[in-house]
Scaffold this motif. Structure first.
Motif, PDB file in Angstrom:
ATOM      1  N   SER A 164       0.836  -1.207   0.000  1.00 53.25           N
ATOM      2  CA  SER A 164       0.000   0.000   0.000  1.00 53.25           C
ATOM      3  C   SER A 164       0.870   1.256   0.000  1.00 53.25           C
ATOM      4  N   GLU A 165       0.326   2.336  -0.509  1.00 52.38           N
ATOM      5  CA  GLU A 165       1.057   3.601  -0.514  1.00 52.38           C
ATOM      6  C   GLU A 165       0.943   4.314   0.826  1.00 52.38           C
ATOM      7  N   ARG A 166      -0.092   3.953   1.626  1.00 47.67           N
ATOM      8  CA  ARG A 166      -0.272   4.583   2.937  1.00 47.67           C
ATOM      9  C   ARG A 166       0.759   4.035   3.925  1.00 47.67           C
ATOM     10  N   THR A 210      11.301   3.571   1.817  1.00 47.33           N
ATOM     11  CA  THR A 210      10.575   4.389   2.789  1.00 47.33           C
ATOM     12  C   THR A 210      11.497   5.362   3.516  1.00 47.33           C
TER      13      THR A 210
END
Length: 936
Positions: A437-439, A478
């Motif tokens: 997920s991008e979240r 990240t």
């Protein structure tokens, strides 16, 4: 006119029910005159008191009620009627005492509780108004004075502190607690709590705890007077000290209701207290409600979880009643799951501390372990599955995220159940999908869940094939440190699944040192939250499998200190991770010996063969141990051992025990271990935990006990706690080194005091020590004989030698004839002490073996001065014991030996030997068996 008092009583009752109080009064009065039965007399007086109350003749009502109480002190109706009469007469303090007794006998009676509150408020109103009641209120002016000082805002701070401390001390004493209780104390303590002054609140709560301890009736009355809702509200405040004090109060009340803690008996009032199950369930329900209330602070939630952890599961699994656990599962399992499913980074999250969710996982585990059969476990599982299913919603990712977090929480608790939950349709797939997920919040929760899921190898295989690439991608891309560190730990965990550094290096692509440096950097960064730093410790726990990493780590002083500081926190994962890292650094894990033939075979088939890293050799390990000792590792370990049992698992205890054993390897380091609290910390590790952990801890204790002064290493009564762990090592299943060092420790102890010798005997060590005296191994035989030499000073041990039907004395005599000088010294010393203490053993010695005389002569002529001296002392004891025995000895070559030694010129080096020989000859002359040389 009736003359039967029972009939008159019945008649009076009918008149009273008809509100004809005058005629009722006449019937009761006539019955009192005719009655001779004490029990009935009390009933008649209390009934007549009721008539006087209705007629508003309060003095007479109080008088009759008192007469009934004189006959039966716990007559609750008489007490309540006297309280009512005294209140009307304005004697509020006396009325309050009677109402208090009623509430003690029947704590659940709302009428009594209401009366107490009303009277308490009226009393305080008059006291505050400065009325005459200020003086007459209390039979104990000292108690009243304390409260006046505390409730007066203008009192000096020093006086208030002194009054608060005095009140706490008074509440801990039975007599003091009763004085406070009987003098409106609970009402006044409630007022102190309502002042909202933290110091006064703490004083009041601690006093209440003291008053409740060991007194079920008083504890129940206080519970109802304060109200469980109020207690939970006070425990919910965002003040750690107050929250903890209230938690202790509720624990004390719970202990009383469960019949635990100090047991005291308080006469009739104690005997009539009602069944406590209802009260316990009420407390449990309120604690469960606290778990999901947004009004409760994180600390308050932790307190509620700790109380549930401590009081719900059975202490002893032999007790078949697990009804409290079943009750919590049926009424609160979903609430506990809601807590573990919270995501701190989300806005609607309940107030939590760093430990809340882990403590909730521990509770889930304890509840699951407390279940007795498969149907109960199935019910637990079904509740979990249904609740998690209700949260999974493809249209609502936030809701689904909570479901994944719940599974993650269960995996940290009852792992087998968590593994079954992972098998639910779509759960594992959802975890992997969320990683992509991008979240950031999705990635954070999913990565953490994957880490916990990968503990099981079958699950790890799924993750290796589906999630590793994602974890690597997340780690590289990240910028969120919290996610990055979790991804790193996930990769480390998967890489070390085989238990060696090989797989780890494969996943780390040969850069374990680089990853470890990053973990140390996170660990030392105090600006990062403790939860994230915890993951850095877990990463190091895996990375230190690599020899280069552990060598660098122990040289990084700030990283070591940061890890030791984190170890002081109450977190199960941190404790385990710190202990794991230290086991790796000290190489105190078990290693399998490689069979050379199998190694060659593996190389031939081109399989990877793990080889010992140069930095895993003894020299490097010793350096690392010294470095850790210098950094203060023992103090950190001692602090970890003090953690609550819910946090310090048996597995963690075993790891800590392994580290301690490694630290005690070098005798020069044992003083440092003792000085930093290692001796004290090892005792509980040797008593509780895994079997391996207990053995390792006992062995570490034996190493310390073997060479240390017991008074310094284990001061006071602590030394007696060490005896049992040492005795546990006297077992054929233990290795020779463990046997030997345990015997050395017991030898050291048995030379200190007779009380210690008696403790060793009571622990049934004597048969084991005797067995080792037969051992073929020279050092074991020597250590056992030396231990017995010290033990024979004890009378109980001597009596065992005297008793018929045993070969103990024969064994000692034969050991005196051994070639091993150290064994001879010990055995001859034991024989010298036995023959000096017990005359019966002198004659018995000549009967146990035909070799006794030859052995004795050899001792007396021995080159070793110590052995020779002991031999001569034994000879003196035999001669002194009995004239006939002395005659037998004089008729042998022993007389020539004694004469030869006794005739020698004085020599300071062996004067003690010459003197004993001369004493033997003198004693023979006293018997008239030999004559002086001049007379011969």
């Amino acid at each position: 006119q009736m003359e039967d008092p029972i009939q008159l009583k019945e008649e009076g009752n009918k008149f009273f029910q008809a509100s004809d109080y005058e005629k009722a009064l006449q019937s009761y009065t006539q019955a009192i005159k005719l009655n001779k039965d004490k029990g009935l007399q009390a009933v008649l007086y209390r009934n007549r008191a009721a008539c006087f109350l209705k007629k508003e003749e309060y003095a007479k009502a109080a008088s009759d009620a008192s007469r009934a109480i004189d006959i039966n002190a716990s007559d609750i109706k008489a007490l309540y009627r006297r309280s009512q009469a005294l209140e009307k007469l304005g004697k509020l303090d006396q009325a309050f005492k009677d109402a208090q007794k009623c509430a003690t006998i029947e704590p659940h009676n709302k009428n009594f509780q209401e009366t107490l509150r009303r009277l308490g408020a009226n009393i305080q109103e008059k006291v505050n108004a400065g009325g005459a009641l200020r003086i007459q209120f209390s039979t104990d002016s000292r108690v009243q004075k304390m409260f006046e000082i505390l409730l007066d805002e203008n009192s000096e701070k020093e006086k208030r502190e002194k009054a608060a401390n005095n009140l706490i001390v008074l509440g801990r004493e039975e007599a003091g607690a009763e004085r406070i209780f009987q003098n409106n104390g609970v009402s006044l303590l409630l007022q102190l709590i309502e002042t909202k002054d933290p110091e006064l609140i703490l004083a009041a709560v601690r006093t209440l705890s003291g008053m409740c301890a060991g007194h079920k009736a008083r504890a129940t009355a206080i519970l109802y007077y304060l109200g469980i809702d109020n207690i939970c509200m006070w425990m919910s405040v965002d003040n750690e000290e107050i929250s903890l004090a209230v938690c202790n109060l509720l624990q004390t009340i719970t202990d009383c209701l469960l019949g635990q803690g100090k047991e005291e008996h308080h006469g009739k009032e104690e005997a009539v207290v009602l069944d406590t199950k209802k009260d316990l369930r009420m407390i449990t329900m309120r604690l469960l409600d606290m778990l999901v209330s947004k009004k409760v602070s994180g600390q308050g939630r932790d307190r509620a979880l700790n109380l549930l952890n401590k009081n719900i599961p059975r202490k002893d699994l032999k007790d078949h009643d697990n009804s409290r656990t079943i009750f919590v599962i049926d009424n609160g399992l979903k609430k506990i799951l809601k807590v573990v499913g919270q995501i701190p980074e989300m806005p609607e999250c309940l107030p939590l501390t760093e430990n809340t969710q882990l403590t909730a996982s521990v509770l889930l585990n304890k509840l699951y372990d407390d279940l007795r059969c498969d149907p109960e476990r199935d019910n637990y599982r079904v509740i979990c599955e249904e609740y998690i299913k209700s949260k999974i919603d493809p249209q609502n990712m936030d809701k689904t995220l909570h479901a994944i977090q719940m599974v993650s929480g269960v995996l940290q608790g009852p792992f087998d159940l968590g593994n079954k939950l992972l098998g639910m349709k779509g759960v594992m797939e959802m975890m992997v999908a969320l990683c992509g997920s991008e979240r950031e919040i999705d990635q954070l929760v999913a990565v953490e869940a994957l880490i916990h899921a990968s503990t099981k190898l079958s699950r790890a295989t799924f993750i290796i094939s589906n999630g590793v690439a994602l974890l690597k991608e997340i780690y590289k891309k990240t910028k969120n440190e919290k996610i990055k560190i979790r991804a790193l730990v996930g990769l480390c965990k998967l890489g070390s699944a085989g238990g060696t550094d090989y797989g780890l290096r494969q996943f780390a692509e040969g850069s374990t040192e680089k990853l470890a440096r990053q973990c140390r950097k996170w660990l030392c960064n105090t600006s990062i939250d403790a939860r994230t730093r915890k993951w850095a410790v877990e990463g190091l726990a895996y990375l230190t499998l690599d020899a280069d990493v552990k060598d660098d780590f122990v040289e990084d002083e700030p990283a070591l200190q940061a890890m030791f500081e984190l170890a002081k926190t109450s977190d199960k994962t941190i404790l385990y991770s710190v202990a794991s890292a230290l086991v790796n650094c000290t190489n105190s894990y078990d290693t399998k010996e490689l069979v050379p033939e199998l190694v060659q075979l593996a190389k031939f088939s081109k399989q990877h063969v793990p080889e010992e890293h140069p930095k895993d050799k003894k020299d490097f390990v010793v350096k690392r141990v010294k470095r850790l000792l210098k950094a203060g590792v023992v103090s950190a370990l001692a602090c970890m051992v003090k953690a609550d049992s819910a946090i310090l698992t048996d597995q963690s205890k075993e790891l800590i025990a392994r580290v301690f054993l490694a630290l005690c390897e070098d005798p020069k380091d044992r003083g440092t271990v003792v000085a930093q609290g290692g001796g004290k910390a090892l005792i509980p590790l040797a008593v509780e935990g895994t079997e391996v952990g207990k053995i390792k801890a006992s062995h570490a204790l034996a190493k310390i006990a073997a060479i240390s002064n017991p008074d310094i290493a284990f001061p006071g009564e602590r030394v007696y706690e060490v005896v049992r762990p040492l005795v546990s090592l006297l077992n054929t299943e233990r290795d020779g080194l463990q046997n030997y060092e345990a015997l050395l420790g017991l030898t050291n102890f048995s030379g200190r005091s007779d009380k210690l010798r008696l403790k060793i005997v009571k622990e049934k060590a004597l048969p084991d020590i005797e067995n080792y005296m037969f051992e073929n191994h020279d050092q074991l035989r020597q250590a056992a004989t030396e231990c017995m030499c010290n033990l024979v000073v004890n009378k109980e041990v001597q009596e065992r030698f005297v008793a018929d039907g045993n070969d103990r004395l024969k064994l000692v005599v034969l050991l005196c004839g051994e070639d091993d000088e150290k064994v001879q010294v010990a055995a001859a010393g034991a024989l010298a002490m036995l023959t000096a203490a017990q005359k019966k053993l002198c004659s018995k010695m000549t009967e146990v073996t035909t070799q006794w005389l030859e052995i004795l002569q050899r001792l007396c002529l021995h080159d070793n001065i110590k052995v020779q001296h002991r031999g001569l002392v034994i000879t003196f004891n035999l001669i002194s014991a009995d004239k006939e025995l002395a005659k037998k000895l004089v008729e042998t070559e022993l007389l020539e030996i004694l004469t030869y030694i006794g005739k020698q010129e004085d020599d300071p080096k062996k004067q003690h030997i010459i003197n004993v020989a001369r004493d033997c000859l003198t004693r023979c002359m006293d018997y008239g068996l030999i004559k002086p040389l001049s007379q011969a």
